[in-house]
Design a protein around this motif. Sequence first.
Motif, PDB file in Angstrom:
ATOM      1  N   GLY A 151      10.832   2.213 -21.617  1.00 26.49           N
ATOM      2  CA  GLY A 151      10.818   1.767 -22.996  1.00 26.49           C
ATOM      3  C   GLY A 151      12.181   1.413 -23.562  1.00 26.49           C
ATOM      4  N   LEU A 152      13.233   1.391 -22.731  1.00 22.47           N
ATOM      5  CA  LEU A 152      14.579   1.059 -23.179  1.00 22.47           C
ATOM      6  C   LEU A 152      14.966  -0.343 -22.701  1.00 22.47           C
ATOM      7  CD1 LEU A 152      16.501   4.365 -22.363  1.00 22.47           C
ATOM      8  CD2 LEU A 152      15.792   3.556 -24.609  1.00 22.47           C
ATOM      9  N   SER A 153      15.605  -1.100 -23.577  1.00 30.31           N
ATOM     10  CA  SER A 153      16.114  -2.415 -23.182  1.00 30.31           C
ATOM     11  C   SER A 153      17.305  -2.231 -22.240  1.00 30.31           C
ATOM     12  CB  SER A 153      16.558  -3.196 -24.417  1.00 30.31           C
ATOM     13  OG  SER A 153      17.709  -2.586 -24.984  1.00 30.31           O
TER      14      SER A 153
END
Length: 87
Positions: A38-40
């Motif tokens: 869920g992290l860019s």
Amino acid sequence: MNVLITGGLGFVGSELTRTLLLSGDVTKLTLLVRSQAGLSGSARFARLCGHWSKFVEMPLPAQCAKVECIEGDLGDANLPMPAGEID
């Protein structure tokens, strides 16, 4: 020197990234990274910088500003590289 690293946030790639930034020889460092958990890619790089600051010599913020994260995967047919970036 401009450098493109694939996997620059992985185990080996993160050490290569840190070493290149500390060398002072890099003008621009482009990291091809996948989003994860869920992290860019940019958020993952920021998290890595926080990790470096706790355990090893940390590149200065001015050095970290030379990093551009591009999200993608070498397996993608439509890799998101701007046309003018590839020689």
